[in-house]
Design a protein around this motif. Structure first.
Motif, PDB file in Angstrom:
ATOM      1  N   TYR A 280      11.941  15.577  20.614  1.00 65.60           N
ATOM      2  CA  TYR A 280      10.818  14.650  20.432  1.00 65.60           C
ATOM      3  C   TYR A 280       9.514  15.424  20.303  1.00 65.60           C
ATOM      4  O   TYR A 280       8.684  15.138  19.410  1.00 65.60           O
ATOM      5  CB  TYR A 280      10.742  13.692  21.614  1.00 65.60           C
ATOM      6  CG  TYR A 280       9.481  12.861  21.639  1.00 65.60           C
ATOM      7  CD1 TYR A 280       9.339  11.760  20.795  1.00 65.60           C
ATOM      8  CD2 TYR A 280       8.420  13.184  22.486  1.00 65.60           C
ATOM      9  CE1 TYR A 280       8.176  11.001  20.795  1.00 65.60           C
ATOM     10  CE2 TYR A 280       7.257  12.434  22.503  1.00 65.60           C
ATOM     11  CZ  TYR A 280       7.139  11.343  21.656  1.00 65.60           C
ATOM     12  OH  TYR A 280       5.986  10.600  21.660  1.00 65.60           O
ATOM     13  N   SER A 283       9.394  17.135  16.967  1.00 67.95           N
ATOM     14  CA  SER A 283       9.188  16.165  15.890  1.00 67.95           C
ATOM     15  C   SER A 283       7.723  15.751  15.801  1.00 67.95           C
ATOM     16  O   SER A 283       7.170  15.624  14.696  1.00 67.95           O
ATOM     17  CB  SER A 283      10.081  14.941  16.101  1.00 67.95           C
ATOM     18  OG  SER A 283      11.439  15.289  16.037  1.00 67.95           O
ATOM     19  N   LYS A 284       7.099  15.519  16.960  1.00 64.88           N
ATOM     20  CA  LYS A 284       5.686  15.133  16.959  1.00 64.88           C
ATOM     21  C   LYS A 284       4.815  16.262  16.423  1.00 64.88           C
ATOM     22  O   LYS A 284       3.881  16.030  15.644  1.00 64.88           O
ATOM     23  CB  LYS A 284       5.246  14.768  18.382  1.00 64.88           C
ATOM     24  CG  LYS A 284       5.861  13.495  18.913  1.00 64.88           C
ATOM     25  CD  LYS A 284       5.471  12.275  18.086  1.00 64.88           C
ATOM     26  CE  LYS A 284       4.003  11.917  18.204  1.00 64.88           C
ATOM     27  NZ  LYS A 284       3.659  10.705  17.446  1.00 64.88           N
ATOM     28  N   GLU A 287       5.288  16.460  12.643  1.00 67.13           N
ATOM     29  CA  GLU A 287       4.598  15.345  11.971  1.00 67.13           C
ATOM     30  C   GLU A 287       3.106  15.643  11.841  1.00 67.13           C
ATOM     31  O   GLU A 287       2.498  15.424  10.773  1.00 67.13           O
ATOM     32  CB  GLU A 287       4.814  14.062  12.777  1.00 67.13           C
ATOM     33  CG  GLU A 287       4.157  12.834  12.168  1.00 67.13           C
ATOM     34  CD  GLU A 287       4.351  11.599  13.021  1.00 67.13           C
ATOM     35  OE1 GLU A 287       3.580  10.637  12.861  1.00 67.13           O
ATOM     36  OE2 GLU A 287       5.268  11.593  13.875  1.00 67.13           O
ATOM     37  N   MET A 288       2.497  16.169  12.910  1.00 69.87           N
ATOM     38  CA  MET A 288       1.065  16.477  12.857  1.00 69.87           C
ATOM     39  C   MET A 288       0.781  17.680  11.967  1.00 69.87           C
ATOM     40  O   MET A 288      -0.232  17.718  11.258  1.00 69.87           O
ATOM     41  CB  MET A 288       0.534  16.712  14.280  1.00 69.87           C
ATOM     42  CG  MET A 288       0.460  15.439  15.110  1.00 69.87           C
ATOM     43  SD  MET A 288      -0.397  15.642  16.685  1.00 69.87           S
ATOM     44  CE  MET A 288       0.797  16.630  17.601  1.00 69.87           C
ATOM     45  N   GLU A 290       2.460  18.555   9.294  1.00 69.99           N
ATOM     46  CA  GLU A 290       2.549  18.104   7.909  1.00 69.99           C
ATOM     47  C   GLU A 290       1.268  17.382   7.489  1.00 69.99           C
ATOM     48  O   GLU A 290       0.819  17.510   6.346  1.00 69.99           O
ATOM     49  CB  GLU A 290       3.765  17.199   7.732  1.00 69.99           C
ATOM     50  CG  GLU A 290       5.090  17.962   7.802  1.00 69.99           C
ATOM     51  CD  GLU A 290       6.304  17.056   7.637  1.00 69.99           C
ATOM     52  OE1 GLU A 290       6.116  15.824   7.529  1.00 69.99           O
ATOM     53  OE2 GLU A 290       7.442  17.578   7.618  1.00 69.99           O
ATOM     54  N   GLY A 291       0.682  16.630   8.421  1.00 72.82           N
ATOM     55  CA  GLY A 291      -0.596  15.980   8.139  1.00 72.82           C
ATOM     56  C   GLY A 291      -1.684  17.006   7.863  1.00 72.82           C
ATOM     57  O   GLY A 291      -2.505  16.847   6.946  1.00 72.82           O
ATOM     58  N   TRP A 347      11.370  23.918   9.985  1.00 70.05           N
ATOM     59  CA  TRP A 347      11.928  22.681   9.443  1.00 70.05           C
ATOM     60  C   TRP A 347      11.829  22.691   7.914  1.00 70.05           C
ATOM     61  O   TRP A 347      11.251  23.608   7.324  1.00 70.05           O
ATOM     62  CB  TRP A 347      11.207  21.463  10.030  1.00 70.05           C
ATOM     63  CG  TRP A 347       9.837  21.171   9.506  1.00 70.05           C
ATOM     64  CD1 TRP A 347       9.488  20.212   8.596  1.00 70.05           C
ATOM     65  CD2 TRP A 347       8.599  21.830   9.860  1.00 70.05           C
ATOM     66  NE1 TRP A 347       8.134  20.222   8.360  1.00 70.05           N
ATOM     67  CE2 TRP A 347       7.560  21.192   9.123  1.00 70.05           C
ATOM     68  CE3 TRP A 347       8.275  22.872  10.716  1.00 70.05           C
ATOM     69  CZ2 TRP A 347       6.232  21.585   9.228  1.00 70.05           C
ATOM     70  CZ3 TRP A 347       6.944  23.264  10.825  1.00 70.05           C
ATOM     71  CH2 TRP A 347       5.937  22.623  10.096  1.00 70.05           C
ATOM     72  N   TYR A 349      10.402  20.968   4.515  1.00 63.96           N
ATOM     73  CA  TYR A 349       9.257  20.156   4.092  1.00 63.96           C
ATOM     74  C   TYR A 349       9.004  20.415   2.609  1.00 63.96           C
ATOM     75  O   TYR A 349       8.880  21.567   2.179  1.00 63.96           O
ATOM     76  CB  TYR A 349       8.032  20.536   4.935  1.00 63.96           C
ATOM     77  CG  TYR A 349       6.728  19.903   4.501  1.00 63.96           C
ATOM     78  CD1 TYR A 349       6.569  18.517   4.503  1.00 63.96           C
ATOM     79  CD2 TYR A 349       5.651  20.691   4.100  1.00 63.96           C
ATOM     80  CE1 TYR A 349       5.366  17.936   4.125  1.00 63.96           C
ATOM     81  CE2 TYR A 349       4.437  20.130   3.720  1.00 63.96           C
ATOM     82  CZ  TYR A 349       4.306  18.748   3.736  1.00 63.96           C
ATOM     83  OH  TYR A 349       3.116  18.168   3.356  1.00 63.96           O
TER      84      TYR A 349
END
Length: 525
Positions: A280, A283-284, A287-288, A290-291, A347, A349
């Motif tokens: 988790y 993953s968080k 996600e950030m 990638e932003g 990861w 992307y």
């Protein structure tokens, strides 16, 4: 386990007393009861038995002593002399028992064998109930540890204290995660033991992972006898979590298997819970990140991340000529590059593998690895400190430029810090003032070559690339140096630019880099 002493305490209550044998062998196990009335040395006699006999069929004391010697040799734990035939146990038998520390009991003539069997069975049932209750409490304790989300050492301690021997948990890469040891052992000794196990049985240990089956191994110790170990895999929902390694010397108790089984279940649950939380968090972070890569860094701070971005040293990207193999490449890179990096993320992307890591990639190690993977390219950012979210964006873009440079120049490995003027050209051409910079400067040469089917553009680039070295330039072009001189005169005449001027040299190299990018970039987008 029922010992001679345990059984002696029960028999004593009914006046079945130990008459000889001392205390030396009182801790021997009694695994079964049997009776013996004939003189044959039968194979049904096994070790760890309690043998009841009247010795009625034996012709004399010498034959009795001979039989006692045989029973002791095969590992019988104790003998019960029933006085139904001989009212008194012969002195010679008692003396033998005393001299050889062979426990000898006197069974009164009025007590039948079945009474002794009943007492033994009752003791066995009592012990099994006690053990079952203990196992139940241990299992409850293990589940409580899991629910309270305590560390793996808490579970390993429960297992270790029960079996009273070494228990270790290794991660998938053989690093020690948790262990229990006796008071006499040190942490360094445990680490040395793990090294011995891996050095001697690495293939067997790996087989445990890929077959999902336990195995037993014998480890040669330094100057000591071999020790036996059980190696069990820790899995949860098809995810491999690590290895459980238990020393089995002296752990023959059948209830130990139940403890180990429950321990494996608890370790798998605890490790899965830990991995779920870690997944988790990863993953968080991803996600950030990638932003940020998409330009959304203004609303993010370093404190928003679970990982410590201040420790990040570089970002790399991996592109494969076979996108369908990216997952296997990801696994390979995870194991070879960041297997010990808890503060790194790796990861897939935008059809590339992205690595945000807190260590410096070793060029030689990467180059060696790439010899086995000809279908991939790697672009590596500058080696820097990620002290701001915007720095993550810059490092990601640098690795992207590294990939692009590798594609244009057919290089597998490109470091931003090792690139030349191209790092400026690739970014400068996107500015509206420099979109046609190559045409503005080199256009006359392009037109002349096309009209005359000449090669002035190639000649100029080669001459500049070799920094005005006529011999190297002519060698690469496979022409005479005078031919190069003639072409250079023609180039100066057409372009009306002094190519020896340092400022003009820089502009020309920049123009060539932009032109090379524009020629090849479209096919890589």
């Amino acid at each position: 386990m029922i010992t001679v002493k345990d059984f002696a305490d029960v028999l004593e209550r009914d006046h079945i007393l130990q008459v000889s044998g001392g205390r030396q062998n009182m801790n021997k196990e009694i695994a079964y009861l049997t009776s013996m009335e004939l003189t044959e040395k039968t194979s049904r006699m096994k070790e760890k038995g309690f043998v009841m006999t009247t010795f009625h069929a034996f012709k004399d004391v010498n034959q009795m002593i001979s039989h006692l010697e045989w029973m002791q040799e095969i590992g019988i734990s104790a003998v019960g002399f029933h006085t139904a035939a001989l009212k008194t146990i012969p002195k010679e038998v008692i003396d033998y028992s005393h001299t050889h520390s062979f426990p000898l009991f006197e069974i009164p003539q009025e007590i039948p064998y079945y009474v002794i069997h009943e007492k033994y069975n009752k003791l066995v049932n009592q012990r099994e109930n006690e053990q079952a209750s203990k196992i139940h409490k241990l299992n409850e304790k293990l589940m409580e540890i899991v629910l309270l989300e305590k560390d793996l050492n808490s579970i390993v301690k429960v297992i270790g204290e029960y079996i009273n021997n070494v228990v270790c948990v290794l991660d998938p890469y053989f690093d020690l995660m948790a262990y229990w040891k006796t008071k006499e052992q040190t942490r360094d000794e445990i680490k040395h033991l793990i090294n011995l196990i891996i050095n001697q049985h690495k293939e067997n240990v790996l087989k445990v992972r890929f077959t999902n089956r336990e195995t037993n191994i014998a480890v040669k110790m330094d100057g000591l006898a071999e020790q036996n170990f059980k190696v069990a895999p820790l899995f949860s929902k098809m995810s491999f979590l690590g290895y459980l390694i238990i020393c089995q010397n002296g752990t023959a108790d059948k209830f130990s298997e139940e403890v180990i089984k429950n321990g494996i279940r608890a370790l798998s649950l605890a490790a899965y819970n830990k991995n779920t939380l870690l997944h988790y968090q990863k993953s968080k972070d991803i996600e950030m990140l990638e932003g940020i890569f998409q330009g959304e860094s203004d609303d993010k701070s370093l404190s928003d991340f679970y990982m410590d971005l201040k420790k990040v040293r570089c970002i790399f990207q991996v592109q494969s000529s076979s996108p369908e193999t990216l997952q296997s490449k990801l696994q390979m890179l995870s194991e070879s590059l960041i297997e010990n990096e808890t503060n790194s993320r790796l990861w897939i992307y935008n059809r590339k593998i992205v690595g945000v890591i807190d260590s410096i990639l070793d060029r030689d190690r990467l180059a060696k690895m790439l010899t086995d993977y000809p279908g991939i390219r790697i672009g590596v950012s500058a080696i820097d400190e990620g002290n701001h979210c915007s720095k993550m964006k810059a490092m990601y873009d640098q690795s992207s430029v590294g990939l692009l440079h590798g594609q244009i120049h057919d290089e597998q490995l490109v470091f931003w810090d090792e690139m030349g003027i191209e790092k400026i050209a690739y970014n400068l051409q996107s500015h509206h003032l420099f979109q046609n910079f190559d045409e503005e400067l080199l256009g006359p040469l392009f037109a002349y070559d096309q009209e005359k089917n000449a090669s002035l553009t190639e000649t100029l680039y080669t001459y500049l690339k070799h920094f005005f070295n006529l011999q190297k330039s002519s060698g690469e072009l496979f022409v005479h140096p005078n031919t190069v001189k003639y072409r250079l005169q023609k180039i100066t005449e057409i372009m009306q630019v002094d190519i020896q001027n340092p400022s003009n040299y820089s502009m020309l190299m920049l123009a060539f880099s932009i032109h090379s990018y524009k020629q090849k970039a479209d096919q890589f987008q």
